[in-house]
Scaffold this motif. Structure first.
Motif, PDB file in Angstrom:
ATOM      1  N   LEU A 170      45.868  50.689  68.132  1.00  0.00           N
ATOM      2  CA  LEU A 170      46.711  49.753  67.082  1.00  0.00           C
ATOM      3  C   LEU A 170      47.508  49.212  68.420  1.00  0.00           C
ATOM      4  O   LEU A 170      47.306  48.371  68.776  1.00  0.00           O
ATOM      5  CB  LEU A 170      48.081  49.965  66.399  1.00  0.00           C
ATOM      6  CG  LEU A 170      47.273  50.411  64.961  1.00  0.00           C
ATOM      7  CD1 LEU A 170      48.143  50.917  63.806  1.00  0.00           C
ATOM      8  CD2 LEU A 170      46.418  49.546  64.409  1.00  0.00           C
ATOM      9  N   LEU A 171      48.294  49.536  69.212  1.00  0.00           N
ATOM     10  CA  LEU A 171      49.119  49.656  70.432  1.00  0.00           C
ATOM     11  C   LEU A 171      49.027  48.452  71.646  1.00  0.00           C
ATOM     12  O   LEU A 171      48.495  47.342  71.853  1.00  0.00           O
ATOM     13  CB  LEU A 171      49.878  50.636  71.015  1.00  0.00           C
ATOM     14  CG  LEU A 171      51.409  50.010  71.781  1.00  0.00           C
ATOM     15  CD1 LEU A 171      52.401  49.036  70.694  1.00  0.00           C
ATOM     16  CD2 LEU A 171      51.884  51.324  72.594  1.00  0.00           C
TER      17      LEU A 171
ATOM     18  N   THR B 154      45.433  47.825  71.018  1.00  0.00           N
ATOM     19  CA  THR B 154      44.718  46.534  71.068  1.00  0.00           C
ATOM     20  C   THR B 154      45.887  45.315  71.011  1.00  0.00           C
ATOM     21  O   THR B 154      45.321  43.744  71.353  1.00  0.00           O
ATOM     22  CB  THR B 154      44.843  46.423  69.707  1.00  0.00           C
ATOM     23  OG1 THR B 154      43.487  47.679  69.172  1.00  0.00           O
ATOM     24  CG2 THR B 154      43.763  45.200  68.976  1.00  0.00           C
ATOM     25  N   ALA B 155      46.715  45.619  69.957  1.00  0.00           N
ATOM     26  CA  ALA B 155      48.118  44.666  70.284  1.00  0.00           C
ATOM     27  C   ALA B 155      48.680  44.088  71.661  1.00  0.00           C
ATOM     28  O   ALA B 155      48.522  42.962  71.967  1.00  0.00           O
ATOM     29  CB  ALA B 155      49.202  44.763  69.866  1.00  0.00           C
ATOM     30  N   LEU B 156      48.154  44.916  72.309  1.00  0.00           N
ATOM     31  CA  LEU B 156      49.359  44.307  74.151  1.00  0.00           C
ATOM     32  C   LEU B 156      47.501  43.623  74.599  1.00  0.00           C
ATOM     33  O   LEU B 156      48.605  42.898  75.810  1.00  0.00           O
ATOM     34  CB  LEU B 156      49.381  45.240  74.570  1.00  0.00           C
ATOM     35  CG  LEU B 156      50.744  46.470  74.283  1.00  0.00           C
ATOM     36  CD1 LEU B 156      51.089  47.813  75.214  1.00  0.00           C
ATOM     37  CD2 LEU B 156      51.765  45.726  74.454  1.00  0.00           C
ATOM     38  N   THR B 157      47.039  43.800  74.202  1.00  0.00           N
ATOM     39  CA  THR B 157      45.943  43.276  74.982  1.00  0.00           C
ATOM     40  C   THR B 157      45.268  42.087  74.743  1.00  0.00           C
ATOM     41  O   THR B 157      45.083  41.197  75.493  1.00  0.00           O
ATOM     42  CB  THR B 157      43.870  44.153  74.543  1.00  0.00           C
ATOM     43  OG1 THR B 157      44.123  45.697  75.013  1.00  0.00           O
ATOM     44  CG2 THR B 157      42.909  43.785  75.165  1.00  0.00           C
ATOM     45  N   LEU B 158      45.605  42.000  73.246  1.00  0.00           N
ATOM     46  CA  LEU B 158      45.595  40.436  72.644  1.00  0.00           C
ATOM     47  C   LEU B 158      47.153  39.704  73.446  1.00  0.00           C
ATOM     48  O   LEU B 158      46.431  38.322  73.444  1.00  0.00           O
ATOM     49  CB  LEU B 158      45.724  40.408  71.033  1.00  0.00           C
ATOM     50  CG  LEU B 158      44.038  40.969  70.718  1.00  0.00           C
ATOM     51  CD1 LEU B 158      44.674  41.689  68.502  1.00  0.00           C
ATOM     52  CD2 LEU B 158      43.059  40.091  71.132  1.00  0.00           C
ATOM     53  N   PHE B 159      47.883  40.334  73.185  1.00  0.00           N
ATOM     54  CA  PHE B 159      48.784  39.824  73.611  1.00  0.00           C
ATOM     55  C   PHE B 159      48.972  39.340  75.030  1.00  0.00           C
ATOM     56  O   PHE B 159      48.659  38.256  75.575  1.00  0.00           O
ATOM     57  CB  PHE B 159      50.520  40.370  73.955  1.00  0.00           C
ATOM     58  CG  PHE B 159      51.385  40.384  74.398  1.00  0.00           C
ATOM     59  CD1 PHE B 159      52.263  38.955  73.846  1.00  0.00           C
ATOM     60  CD2 PHE B 159      51.485  40.815  75.523  1.00  0.00           C
ATOM     61  CE1 PHE B 159      53.629  38.161  74.555  1.00  0.00           C
ATOM     62  CE2 PHE B 159      53.239  39.859  75.958  1.00  0.00           C
ATOM     63  CZ  PHE B 159      53.784  39.090  75.571  1.00  0.00           C
ATOM     64  N   SER B 160      48.313  39.733  75.984  1.00  0.00           N
ATOM     65  CA  SER B 160      48.643  39.387  77.643  1.00  0.00           C
ATOM     66  C   SER B 160      47.248  38.483  77.701  1.00  0.00           C
ATOM     67  O   SER B 160      47.823  37.587  78.620  1.00  0.00           O
ATOM     68  CB  SER B 160      48.273  41.073  78.229  1.00  0.00           C
ATOM     69  OG  SER B 160      47.172  40.871  78.946  1.00  0.00           O
TER      70      SER B 160
ATOM     71  N   SER C 293      47.964  35.087  74.427  1.00  0.00           N
ATOM     72  CA  SER C 293      49.546  34.245  74.344  1.00  0.00           C
ATOM     73  C   SER C 293      49.888  33.892  75.098  1.00  0.00           C
ATOM     74  O   SER C 293      49.592  33.857  76.492  1.00  0.00           O
ATOM     75  CB  SER C 293      50.283  35.405  73.964  1.00  0.00           C
ATOM     76  OG  SER C 293      50.732  36.143  74.681  1.00  0.00           O
TER      77      SER C 293
END
Length: 328
Positions: free
Chosen positions: A184-185, A187-193, A196
């Motif tokens: 989960l972490l 995935t979230a960090l990859t999407l953020f990087s 965003s």
């Protein structure tokens, strides 16, 4: 199915679980490197400091109790209450954000556009300062961390594998939780990087501080943001490792295990940190299982570094790292 093959499958599965734990630490290094282009030596100590703070808040421990008692001659240790785990985690995350702001104001803002070696040396100083500060603030004794995560051998996995293979695999529940959290972490960090506005700004800052400033990107904000995220990642890693082996000052040494993970995955790749962690975890477990009895064991202490050295020779940027070409 032969027993040796079943044992190898169990060792591989345990290696995957261990690799996820390594990757959780490596993620913090990747985030700082992507924002500043430096290796953050203090990341392991951030995990230690986060875990110490979490336990202290949970148990209602008085910060700097030893120092206060030495000065006043009192015997103050605890406030007399305990804090629920979820609230303690939230408060600790807030402390890590506050720490990121302090680091930016006192250290990083004075080092804008400095050579990478200067920034690296600054992180070494921060690591030793935070380790001593954590000692004075919360004490140096070994602490038990319990936030309600399931521990012990998973009966579900044991029963499932027993029904399929006729042999139950022994997998720790905590390792399973760490795997889910890491997925989960990352995935979230990859999407953020990747998607965003702040993630794109983060990559711009890593490429060139002055160029980023010239197009209106706030270097100070980006550094506070990325150190806050790295602090949160350190908190997650501290919870997992602290729940597994207790919160003690040797926890900061997990940073050393992240080095070969970064060399394999690449210093600039978030998914690479996960893949590198899995390769190291599985590799060291299987090598110990297959070759350990032949060469005397204890291969887990050095296998990861030998593998990383081989990667440095043939692919210095790692599996997913960016290949940098400079004209001279």
């Amino acid at each position: 199915m032969p027993d040796q093959l079943l044992f190898a499958m169990e060792v591989t599965l345990n290696g995957l679980m261990a690799g996820v734990m390594y990757a959780l630490v490596a993620l913090g290094f990747v985030l700082i490197y992507k924002a500043s282009g430096i290796f953050n030596y203090a990341q392991g100590v951030l995990a230690l400091f986060a875990a110490l703070t979490l336990v202290g808040i949970q148990q209602g421990q008085v910060p700097f109790a030893h120092l206060i008692n030495a000065v006043t001659g009192g015997h103050l240790t605890h406030f007399g209450w305990t804090v629920p785990s979820v609230l303690a985690i939230i408060l600790t995350a807030a402390v890590m954000v506050g720490l990121a702001i302090v680091i930016e104001k006192l250290v990083l803002k004075h080092l804008v556009n400095q050579a990478p070696i200067i920034l690296f040396m600054a992180t070494i100083g921060m690591a030793y300062f935070l380790e001593g500060f954590g000692d004075v603030m919360w004490g140096a004794d070994i602490k038990k961390l319990d936030v309600g995560l399931p521990q012990g051998i998973s009966e579900t996995v044991e029963g499932l594998t027993d029904s399929i293979f006729g042999y139950g695999f022994f997998i720790d529940n905590l390792d399973i939780v760490a795997t889910v959290v890491a997925i989960l972490l990352v995935t979230a960090l990859t999407l953020f990087s990747q998607y965003s506005k702040q993630g794109r700004a983060l990559r711009a800052v890593a490429d060139d501080h002055q160029a980023a400033l010239s197009v209106g990107i706030s270097l100070r904000f980006i550094w506070i943001l990325v150190w806050s995220i790295a602090g949160f990642v350190a908190l997650v890693a501290g919870i997992m490792w602290g729940s597994k082996s207790g919160v003690q000052f040797s926890l900061s040494l997990i940073a050393l295990k992240a080095l070969p993970v970064l060399m394999l995955g690449g210093f600039t790749s978030i998914p690479g940190a996960i893949i590198g962690g899995l390769i190291i975890g599985v590799g060291e477990k299987l090598f110990e299982f297959l070759a350990g009895p032949l060469i005397g064991g204890a291969t887990e202490n050095w296998f990861a570094y030998v593998l990383a050295l081989i990667f440095l020779v043939f692919r210095p940027q790692g599996l997913f790292g960016e290949k940098i070409i400079e004209r001279v």
